[in-house]
Scaffold this motif. Sequence first.
Motif, short mmCIF file in Angstrom:
data_model
loop_
_atom_site.label_atom_id
_atom_site.label_comp_id
_atom_site.label_asym_id
_atom_site.label_seq_id
_atom_site.Cartn_x
_atom_site.Cartn_y
_atom_site.Cartn_z
N GLN A 1 -53.86 4.99 -16.17
CA GLN A 1 -55.05 4.70 -15.45
C GLN A 1 -54.74 3.35 -14.22
O GLN A 1 -54.96 2.19 -13.65
N GLN A 2 -53.87 2.19 -15.54
CA GLN A 2 -54.00 0.82 -15.32
C GLN A 2 -51.78 0.77 -14.71
O GLN A 2 -51.33 2.09 -14.57
N VAL A 3 -51.57 -0.18 -14.05
CA VAL A 3 -51.14 -0.80 -13.32
C VAL A 3 -50.80 -1.64 -13.79
O VAL A 3 -51.38 -3.18 -13.74
N PHE A 4 -48.69 -1.93 -14.57
CA PHE A 4 -48.45 -3.36 -14.39
C PHE A 4 -47.94 -3.92 -13.69
O PHE A 4 -46.91 -2.92 -13.75
N TYR A 5 -47.40 -5.36 -14.20
CA TYR A 5 -47.01 -6.00 -12.90
C TYR A 5 -45.26 -6.30 -14.42
O TYR A 5 -46.08 -7.06 -15.39
N ARG A 6 -44.57 -6.66 -13.16
CA ARG A 6 -43.60 -7.20 -14.50
C ARG A 6 -42.60 -8.43 -13.11
O ARG A 6 -42.35 -7.96 -11.98
N LEU A 7 -42.32 -9.45 -13.87
CA LEU A 7 -41.25 -10.48 -12.91
C LEU A 7 -39.75 -10.33 -13.17
O LEU A 7 -39.28 -9.84 -13.96
N VAL A 8 -39.73 -10.15 -11.91
CA VAL A 8 -38.37 -10.04 -11.79
C VAL A 8 -37.30 -11.13 -11.21
O VAL A 8 -35.90 -10.93 -11.51
N MET A 9 -37.79 -11.66 -9.93
CA MET A 9 -37.06 -12.75 -9.53
C MET A 9 -36.96 -14.02 -10.48
O MET A 9 -37.56 -14.92 -10.34
N ARG A 10 -36.55 -14.15 -11.64
CA ARG A 10 -36.57 -14.81 -13.35
C ARG A 10 -35.95 -16.18 -12.65
O ARG A 10 -36.68 -17.42 -13.56
N CYS A 11 -35.66 -16.64 -11.50
CA CYS A 11 -34.69 -18.41 -11.21
C CYS A 11 -35.97 -19.02 -10.35
O CYS A 11 -36.67 -19.90 -10.60
N VAL A 12 -37.01 -17.99 -10.09
CA VAL A 12 -38.87 -19.02 -10.26
C VAL A 12 -38.67 -19.67 -10.57
O VAL A 12 -39.16 -20.50 -10.58
N CYS A 13 -38.53 -18.97 -11.89
CA CYS A 13 -38.89 -19.66 -13.38
C CYS A 13 -38.32 -21.73 -13.71
O CYS A 13 -38.92 -22.43 -13.58
N SER A 14 -37.12 -21.65 -13.32
CA SER A 14 -36.37 -22.43 -13.14
C SER A 14 -36.40 -23.87 -12.31
O SER A 14 -36.69 -24.54 -12.87
N PHE A 15 -37.31 -22.45 -10.41
CA PHE A 15 -37.00 -23.90 -9.99
C PHE A 15 -38.67 -24.22 -10.54
O PHE A 15 -38.70 -25.55 -10.39
N SER A 16 -39.61 -23.68 -10.68
CA SER A 16 -41.18 -23.46 -10.73
C SER A 16 -40.60 -25.29 -11.70
O SER A 16 -41.45 -26.14 -12.15
#
Lengths: 94, 94
Positions: free
Chosen positions: A69-84
């Motif tokens: 019943q749960q929905v799990f989310y994953r980060l796919v655009m990893r380059c957001v991290c380096s910009f952040s």
Amino acid sequence: MSNDLYRKKTQIFKALAHPTRLFIVDKLADGECCVCEFVNELDVDFSTVSKHLSVLKNAGIIIDEKRGQQVFYRLVMRCVCSFSHCIETFLNKE
Amino acid sequence: MSNDLYRKKTQIFKALAHPTRLFIVDKLADGECCVCEFVNELDVDFSTVSKHLSVLKNAGIIIDEKRGQQVFYRLVMRCVCSFSHCIETFLNKE
DNA sequence: TGGTTATTTGGTATAATAGCCAAATAATAA
DNA sequence: TTATTATTTGGCTATTATACCAAATAACCA
């Protein structure tokens, strides 16, 4: 100014342009989470979190997967991290 | 969720979340420009361009310098370029 | 089947953003 | 000084984004 490319890029920046959504991305950088985990940490309505997640998903930044019943989310655009990270360094300089 | 940091980061993403402003940043990546150069290439009012530039300036992404009657803008947050490039690669994969 | 939990969707009020026009400022030229 | 050019600012309207509540859906359990 090839409009379609700019339109798509803008959608990505817009998706990231909200404190709650930046928090979500930061958290997902450390691994997948289900919706309820965000609700617990953020002081906002369940429906609000869900809508923020769908903004990020529509922009292609994260993906979802339903398990039980749960929905799990994953980060796919990893380059957001380096910009952040770059932004943080930048902000510290000032 | 340290609020002040997220607020500042959000300001940067918001500043970038507009096609005209992304175009401006792309152009400034190749070197400084004065306001009138953008007005010539974009089909919008002088005042509109000026306001877009001030959004980017307030976010700390670009800086301005007045020389004579013209104002020249320069890109200071260079890492926007690498992120922008990463987004393009990402978009091409889909 | 009926109930509970997790999540999404729709509706609505409020706030923020964008773009144009007109007016203000500032530097230079006549 | 007056006129001209480059740019910014203020005001207004239209569009878009946000957050909450209530209702809908979907999976699982009793």
